[in-house]
Motif scaffolding. Structure first.
Motif, PDB file in Angstrom:
ATOM      1  N   ILE A 290      37.950  42.546  -9.376  1.00  0.00           N
ATOM      2  CA  ILE A 290      39.144  42.944  -9.146  1.00  0.00           C
ATOM      3  C   ILE A 290      39.159  42.437  -7.672  1.00  0.00           C
ATOM      4  N   SER A 291      40.692  42.295  -7.320  1.00  0.00           N
ATOM      5  CA  SER A 291      40.754  41.649  -5.873  1.00  0.00           C
ATOM      6  C   SER A 291      40.546  42.825  -4.911  1.00  0.00           C
ATOM      7  N   PRO A 292      39.932  42.399  -3.715  1.00  0.00           N
ATOM      8  CA  PRO A 292      39.439  43.449  -2.748  1.00  0.00           C
ATOM      9  C   PRO A 292      40.500  43.628  -1.603  1.00  0.00           C
TER      10      PRO A 292
ATOM     11  N   GLY B 242      31.750  32.107  -7.600  1.00  0.00           N
ATOM     12  CA  GLY B 242      30.971  32.019  -9.097  1.00  0.00           C
ATOM     13  C   GLY B 242      32.154  31.567 -10.118  1.00  0.00           C
ATOM     14  N   ARG B 243      33.198  30.956  -9.559  1.00  0.00           N
ATOM     15  CA  ARG B 243      34.326  30.828 -10.596  1.00  0.00           C
ATOM     16  C   ARG B 243      33.670  29.814 -11.757  1.00  0.00           C
ATOM     17  N   PRO B 244      33.972  30.176 -12.959  1.00  0.00           N
ATOM     18  CA  PRO B 244      33.432  29.188 -14.171  1.00  0.00           C
ATOM     19  C   PRO B 244      34.358  28.062 -14.260  1.00  0.00           C
TER      20      PRO B 244
ATOM     21  N   PRO C 194      41.766  31.931  -2.468  1.00  0.00           N
ATOM     22  CA  PRO C 194      42.165  32.744  -3.430  1.00  0.00           C
ATOM     23  C   PRO C 194      41.510  34.270  -3.300  1.00  0.00           C
ATOM     24  N   SER C 195      41.911  35.190  -4.004  1.00  0.00           N
ATOM     25  CA  SER C 195      41.218  36.615  -3.593  1.00  0.00           C
ATOM     26  C   SER C 195      39.930  36.661  -3.443  1.00  0.00           C
ATOM     27  N   ALA C 196      39.288  37.222  -2.635  1.00  0.00           N
ATOM     28  CA  ALA C 196      38.116  37.252  -1.969  1.00  0.00           C
ATOM     29  C   ALA C 196      36.911  38.238  -3.087  1.00  0.00           C
ATOM     30  N   ASN C 197      37.079  38.114  -4.240  1.00  0.00           N
ATOM     31  CA  ASN C 197      36.539  38.521  -5.287  1.00  0.00           C
ATOM     32  C   ASN C 197      35.254  37.594  -5.956  1.00  0.00           C
ATOM     33  N   VAL C 198      34.357  38.175  -6.318  1.00  0.00           N
ATOM     34  CA  VAL C 198      33.468  37.228  -7.316  1.00  0.00           C
ATOM     35  C   VAL C 198      34.194  37.395  -8.695  1.00  0.00           C
TER      36      VAL C 198
ATOM     37  N   LEU D 114      48.121  44.182  -3.697  1.00  0.00           N
ATOM     38  CA  LEU D 114      48.668  43.486  -5.220  1.00  0.00           C
ATOM     39  C   LEU D 114      48.721  42.125  -4.712  1.00  0.00           C
ATOM     40  N   GLU D 115      48.478  41.227  -5.591  1.00  0.00           N
ATOM     41  CA  GLU D 115      48.346  39.598  -5.160  1.00  0.00           C
ATOM     42  C   GLU D 115      49.963  39.454  -5.174  1.00  0.00           C
ATOM     43  N   SER D 116      50.190  38.104  -4.609  1.00  0.00           N
ATOM     44  CA  SER D 116      51.500  37.768  -4.277  1.00  0.00           C
ATOM     45  C   SER D 116      52.232  37.215  -5.506  1.00  0.00           C
TER      46      SER D 116
HETATM   47 MG    MG Z   1      42.294  36.442  -8.178  1.00  0.00          MG
END
Ligand code: MG
Ligand code: TXA
Length: 311
Positions: A147-149, A54-56, A139-143, A179-181
């Motif tokens: 926050i990133s799962p 659901g990315r705007p 991308p990170s698997a969150n709506v 934490l993301e890369s």
């Molecule tokens: Mg992300």
């Protein structure tokens, strides 16, 4: 859609690879966070990633590959990038010039001429990349906005997770980094920290020396320097009913140049950047038909408005 829970064994990884080959999207554990993976060479699969989140808007996505050789077939590595690639596999993403011939869908890079590449270290991600045999955009698997799962349960969280919106999740337990890369790119020829993350800046500077911070550059707002989004050269008119004299018309529905012959926003997203480039090459002002704000239409309209903004 019923989201399948897959174990990180031969069967589960094989099933995930088959779903990806069929153009579906699957949540995958990496050492940083869970990624929502799709075939980076299949524009509709990539559109499904954005739809599920659901990315705007369309931010460019990280392309995950099995090893440095695969990365070198997709991006062009200068000296510093090659030195930093020695830190792979790991929580480091490098933004380098894209090789057109690599066949990465333009929606992955949001039409940019650079690509973000990472070789993840997580054994499940690596096994899946080998089994699938190609690059995975994730991308990170969150709506969007959440926050990133870092666990499969986060991915499926009944409160705002992706359960029912994606084909499957591979359950690899908790992500060790969480934490993301770290993202490094090159701006005005200088290695620049684009996002702090799982690999400490010290570890990167130990290899190539001091990194620039985006704010340190001489002309951070110079058009085309830091503008991280593709924009056509030609002026763009939105919500057009029909072309005016001398304009190239981009339709939504049947037409010689169209975002989607079947007036579908997922198809339109998959084609957006290619169609904009095609229109731009004709060198005339561009008029774009109205795109409804439903599904990926919001993101498409966000991107069209940016592309139409005066520069
Ligand atoms: Mg992300
Ligand atoms: O650890 C991670 O990086 C996780 C796992 C799944 O790999 N992925 C992740 O992806 O955090 P995402 O989409 O949430 O963040 C990707 C970031 C975005 O901020 C995007 O703007 C940037 O990477 N990015 C991707 N391609 C780029 C490019 N060509 N130029 C500049 N920035 C880029």
């Amino acid at each position: 859609m019923q989201t399948e829970r897959l174990n990180p064994d031969e069967d589960g990884i094989g099933r995930a690879a088959r779903l990806l080959t069929a153009g579906e999207v699957v949540a995958v554990p990496t050492e940083t966070v869970y990624g929502l993976a799709g075939n980076a060479r299949n524009a509709e699969a990539v559109a499904r990633i954005y739809a599920a989140k659901g990315r705007p808007s369309f931010n460019p996505l990280i392309v995950h590959v099995a090893d440095r050789e695969a990365a070198g077939r997709i991006g062009v590595f200068g000296d510093e990038a090659r030195q930093l690639a020695a830190l792979w596999p790991g929580a480091l993403t490098l933004v380098v010039p894209l090789r057109e011939a690599a066949g990465i869908a333009s929606l992955v890079t949001a039409g940019l001429e650079t690509v973000a590449l990472r070789v993840p270290a997580h054994p499940v991600a690596r096994a899946l990349l080998r089994r699938f045999g190609g690059p995975l955009a994730a991308p990170s698997a969150n709506v969007s906005g959440r926050i990133s799962p870092t666990t499969a349960a986060h991915v499926l969280d009944p409160d705002g997770g992706l359960d029912g919106r994606i084909a499957a999740v591979l359950d690899g337990g908790a992500c060790p980094v969480g934490l993301e890369s770290t993202i490094v790119g090159w701006r005005e020829g200088r290695a620049t920290l684009l996002r702090p993350g799982g690999v400490p800046v010290d570890a990167i500077e130990a290899v190539i020396g001091p990194l620039a911070q985006p704010g340190e550059l001489a002309a951070p707002d110079a058009p085309g320097q830091l503008s991280s989004h593709y924009a056509p050269n030609a002026p763009l008119r939105l919500n057009a009913d029909a072309p005016r004299e001398g304009e190239t018309f981009i339709a939504f529905g049947p037409g010689p140049l169209t975002l989607s012959p079947r007036a579908d926003t997922t198809e339109a997203a998959a084609r957006l950047f290619d169609v904009l480039r095609q229109a731009d090459r004709l060198g005339r002002p561009i008029a774009v038909a109205r795109v409804p704000d439903e599904g990926l239409g919001l993101a498409i309209n966000d991107r069209l408005r940016r592309a139409a903004a005066p520069r």
